[in-house]
Design a protein around this motif. Structure first.
Motif, mmCIF file in Angstrom:
data_model
loop_
_atom_site.group_PDB
_atom_site.id
_atom_site.type_symbol
_atom_site.label_atom_id
_atom_site.label_comp_id
_atom_site.label_asym_id
_atom_site.label_seq_id
_atom_site.Cartn_x
_atom_site.Cartn_y
_atom_site.Cartn_z
ATOM 1 N N THR A 1 -0.828 28.916 4.280
ATOM 2 C CA THR A 1 0.046 29.957 4.830
ATOM 3 C C THR A 1 0.942 29.340 5.900
ATOM 4 N N VAL A 2 2.216 29.660 5.835
ATOM 5 C CA VAL A 2 3.168 29.171 6.834
ATOM 6 C C VAL A 2 3.756 30.385 7.540
ATOM 7 N N ILE A 3 3.684 30.412 8.863
ATOM 8 C CA ILE A 3 4.196 31.552 9.636
ATOM 9 C C ILE A 3 5.480 31.131 10.351
ATOM 10 N N ALA A 4 6.495 31.984 10.237
ATOM 11 C CA ALA A 4 7.796 31.674 10.845
ATOM 12 C C ALA A 4 7.725 31.776 12.363
ATOM 13 N N VAL B 1 -5.160 36.490 -0.807
ATOM 14 C CA VAL B 1 -4.090 36.250 0.164
ATOM 15 C C VAL B 1 -4.149 37.302 1.272
ATOM 16 N N ASP B 2 -4.531 36.890 2.460
ATOM 17 C CA ASP B 2 -4.567 37.816 3.600
ATOM 18 C C ASP B 2 -3.150 37.969 4.128
ATOM 19 N N SER B 3 -2.589 39.160 3.939
ATOM 20 C CA SER B 3 -1.167 39.297 4.269
ATOM 21 C C SER B 3 -0.933 39.416 5.768
ATOM 22 N N GLY B 4 -1.896 39.956 6.512
ATOM 23 C CA GLY B 4 -1.713 40.113 7.956
ATOM 24 C C GLY B 4 -2.804 39.379 8.700
ATOM 25 N N ALA B 5 -3.774 40.144 9.250
ATOM 26 C CA ALA B 5 -4.829 39.550 10.083
ATOM 27 C C ALA B 5 -5.575 38.449 9.330
ATOM 28 N N GLU B 6 -5.933 37.411 10.068
ATOM 29 C CA GLU B 6 -6.575 36.232 9.480
ATOM 30 C C GLU B 6 -8.060 36.154 9.771
ATOM 31 N N GLN B 7 -8.484 36.645 10.953
ATOM 32 C CA GLN B 7 -9.879 36.456 11.351
ATOM 33 C C GLN B 7 -10.281 37.489 12.386
ATOM 34 N N ILE B 8 -11.592 37.617 12.568
ATOM 35 C CA ILE B 8 -12.118 38.378 13.703
ATOM 36 C C ILE B 8 -13.043 37.429 14.467
ATOM 37 N N MET C 1 7.064 39.576 11.993
ATOM 38 C CA MET C 1 6.302 38.401 11.540
ATOM 39 C C MET C 1 6.659 38.166 10.071
ATOM 40 N N VAL C 2 6.876 36.906 9.717
ATOM 41 C CA VAL C 2 7.151 36.551 8.318
ATOM 42 C C VAL C 2 6.226 35.396 7.931
ATOM 43 N N LYS C 3 5.550 35.572 6.784
ATOM 44 C CA LYS C 3 4.609 34.551 6.315
ATOM 45 C C LYS C 3 4.919 34.174 4.867
ATOM 46 N N VAL C 4 4.734 32.911 4.568
ATOM 47 C CA VAL C 4 4.788 32.468 3.172
ATOM 48 C C VAL C 4 3.423 31.881 2.820
ATOM 49 N N HIS C 5 2.873 32.333 1.711
ATOM 50 C CA HIS C 5 1.592 31.787 1.239
ATOM 51 C C HIS C 5 1.894 30.917 0.026
ATOM 52 N N HIS D 1 5.244 37.595 2.856
ATOM 53 C CA HIS D 1 4.944 38.860 3.533
ATOM 54 C C HIS D 1 5.836 38.993 4.755
ATOM 55 N N ARG D 2 6.450 40.148 4.875
ATOM 56 C CA ARG D 2 7.336 40.419 6.013
ATOM 57 C C ARG D 2 6.807 41.642 6.746
ATOM 58 N N PHE D 3 6.716 41.542 8.040
ATOM 59 C CA PHE D 3 6.330 42.703 8.855
ATOM 60 C C PHE D 3 7.441 42.946 9.865
ATOM 61 N N ARG D 4 8.240 44.002 9.602
ATOM 62 C CA ARG D 4 9.295 44.341 10.578
ATOM 63 C C ARG D 4 8.622 44.695 11.910
ATOM 64 N N HIS D 5 7.501 45.386 11.824
ATOM 65 C CA HIS D 5 6.700 45.677 13.018
ATOM 66 C C HIS D 5 5.443 44.819 12.931
ATOM 67 N N GLY D 6 5.583 43.570 13.336
ATOM 68 C CA GLY D 6 4.470 42.619 13.189
ATOM 69 C C GLY D 6 3.399 42.832 14.239
#
Ligand SMILES: Cc1cc2nc3c(=O)[nH]c(=O)nc-3n(C[C@H](O)[C@H](O)[C@H](O)COP(=O)(O)OP(=O)(O)OC[C@H]3O[C@@H](n4cnc5c(N)ncnc54)[C@H](O)[C@@H]3O)c2cc1C
Length: 437
Positions: A323-326, A52-59, A273-277, A367-372
């Motif tokens: 993954t669903v991003i808010a 589960v990639d909690s933040g960055a998805e790709q380069i 940023m808030v994500k649900v996997h 996953h929650r990122f207050r500073h996304g």
């Protein structure tokens, strides 16, 4: 008398890149990371066989020169291409071709007029990703950039992309960093995801460094020729400190930051940023691996990403990971809700875009990122150039926010630049190091 040569605060990719360069140059470096793992916004969790990639998805093949240099140095430069398309949700179905050459033909949901308008507007505005404030766009917002174009350019291209990928509101954030990033990374045919998770580079760097995890730094105080660092009941002095944390954290921690640094640090806000996997007992098929959802189509979801299509190793055989991003409008309200509430809000809505998402669910991770991501407001952009030209000293800074371009390459680059400034300021270190926890 100091206890440490260089303290790097923050074990995200910026801090690790800075520490790596300094260690290579023979300096005594220690990284202090608040979390119990490294990677920050480029971390990965391994849960029940799912990756589960909690933040960055790709380069990307393009626009990541500093990242590729590190990858080559560490023998990690075989990063598979994703090889799948992205799409935009419009009128009840996915329109393929977002960020893909094919999109110029199929339209990716845009009319011919809208496509022509976007091409014309973006061609006229070359942006240097190192100095986004210097572009002819000035501090125009994304919405202002798109205003002369057909309205679809904002509603079905710019807004879904900036909201989905950066958590931005197009009315609040500047166009130059967005267009600079689009131009630099190239089409989605060049996008890649690491084998084994997006934290591969962070973990490889950390394995070669002295890293203390679960150490939240509370305060950094600049003094004459050194800084005092405190946290976790420990206090020490370091000859140099690299604050590789999001700007609002740096502002809070560096209690006596010089007056000339404060305006930019204050202006450099972040979007949450808030994500649900969602883990599934089946593999939903899709013509694309990412669906960008415009705000006119959903109030709460901005991206749906099929991780098992991004890279097959993200889910065990026959199983799926979505993954669903808010949306930026919804994310702030989700930050403090319990996990099951967040899952209910986002996964229920995403079921509209992914048939089968509500059945066969075997687990979920929030996953929650207050500073996304750095928000790149016009004010921050206007102050950026002066800030960067003045940093350097006992306390230096690194992070994607330094250039206001919301991608991991900006973080890596800023870390390497911070290391170069530390080396220029103090070319060597001969002190002995106190035993710290
Ligand atoms: C949801 C999401 C998706 C993204 N997708 C992509 C993508 O596909 N491609 C891409 O290139 N980029 C992407 N990004 C951006 C990329 O993840 C970031 O640009 C990059 O990881 C930032 O690295 P950093 O080191 O600057 O900051 P961070 O990763 O935030 O590192 C800062 C570190 O400091 C630590 N810390 C904070 N406070 C303290 C303290 N007081 N004491 C000690 N440690 C502290 C944190 O725990 C963290 O580990 C995405 C980001 C998010 C949030």
């Amino acid at each position: 008398m100091t206890d440490l040569d260089v303290a790097v605060i923050g074990g995200g990719i910026a801090g690790l890149a800075a520490a790596h360069e300094l260690t290579r140059a023979g300096r005594e470096v220690r990284v202090f990371e608040a979390a119990d793992h490294v990677g920050g916004r480029m971390a990965t969790r391994r849960v029940s066989g799912f990756v589960v990639d909690s933040g960055a998805e790709q380069i990307s093949t393009h626009g990541y020169p500093h990242t590729w240099e590190l990858l080559r140095r560490l023998g990690l430069d075989t990063v598979p291409k994703i090889g799948r398309q992205l799409g935009v949700w419009r009128g009840g179905r996915v329109r393929r071709g977002l960020a893909h050459p094919l999109g110029l033909v199929t339209g990716a949901g845009l009319s011919v007029r809208a496509r022509a308008d976007f091409l014309r507007a973006s061609r006229a505005n070359g942006v240097d990703t190192e100095r986004p404030e210097a572009s002819p766009l000035g501090t125009a917002t994304v919405a202002e950039f798109a205003a002369p174009c057909h309205r679809d350019v904002l509603e079905y291209l710019c807004q879904p992309v900036v909201s989905g990928f950066f958590g931005w509101q197009p009315e609040r954030s500047a166009a130059a960093p967005f267009l600079g990033l689009l131009g630099a990374i190239g089409p989605s045919t060049a996008w890649r995801a690491y084998d084994g998770g997006m934290d591969v580079l962070a973990r490889a760097l950390a394995a070669r460094l002295d890293v203390t995890t679960s150490f939240p730094v509370r305060e950094v105080v600049t003094g004459q020729g050194s800084a005092r660092v405190s946290g976790d009941g420990t206090e020490f002095r370091a000859r140099s400190v690299v604050l590789a944390v999001p700007a609002p954290v740096a502002r809070q921690v560096h209690v006596n930051a010089p007056a000339y640094e404060r305006p930019f640090l204050d202006a450099c806000t972040f979007t949450p940023m808030v994500k649900v996997h969602v883990m599934l007992d089946h593999r939903p098929e899709s013509p694309v691996y990412v669906i960008a959802v415009p705000r006119s189509e959903s109030p709460s979801v901005s991206v749906v990403l099929f991780d098992h299509l991004k890279h097959p190793d993200r889910a065990p055989d026959g199983r799926g990971l979505v993954t669903v991003i808010a949306s930026p409008a919804m994310a702030p309200a989700l930050l403090d809700l319990p996990d099951d509430e967040v899952v209910r809000v986002l996964a229920d809505e995403a079921g509209r875009f992914v048939p089968g998402l509500r059945t066969g669910v075997t687990g979920s991770v929030v996953h929650r990122f207050r500073h996304g991501l750095p928000e790149a407001t016009p004010r921050a952009l206007a102050l950026r150039g002066e800030f960067e030209s003045r940093i350097g000293g006992v306390v230096d800074y690194a992070g994607d926010w330094v250039t206001l371009i919301p991608y991991s390459e900006a973080a890596v680059r800023s870390g390497r630049r911070a290391a170069a400034r530390v080396l220029a300021l103090n070319p060597s270190y001969t002190g002995t190091r106190r035993q710290l926890r």
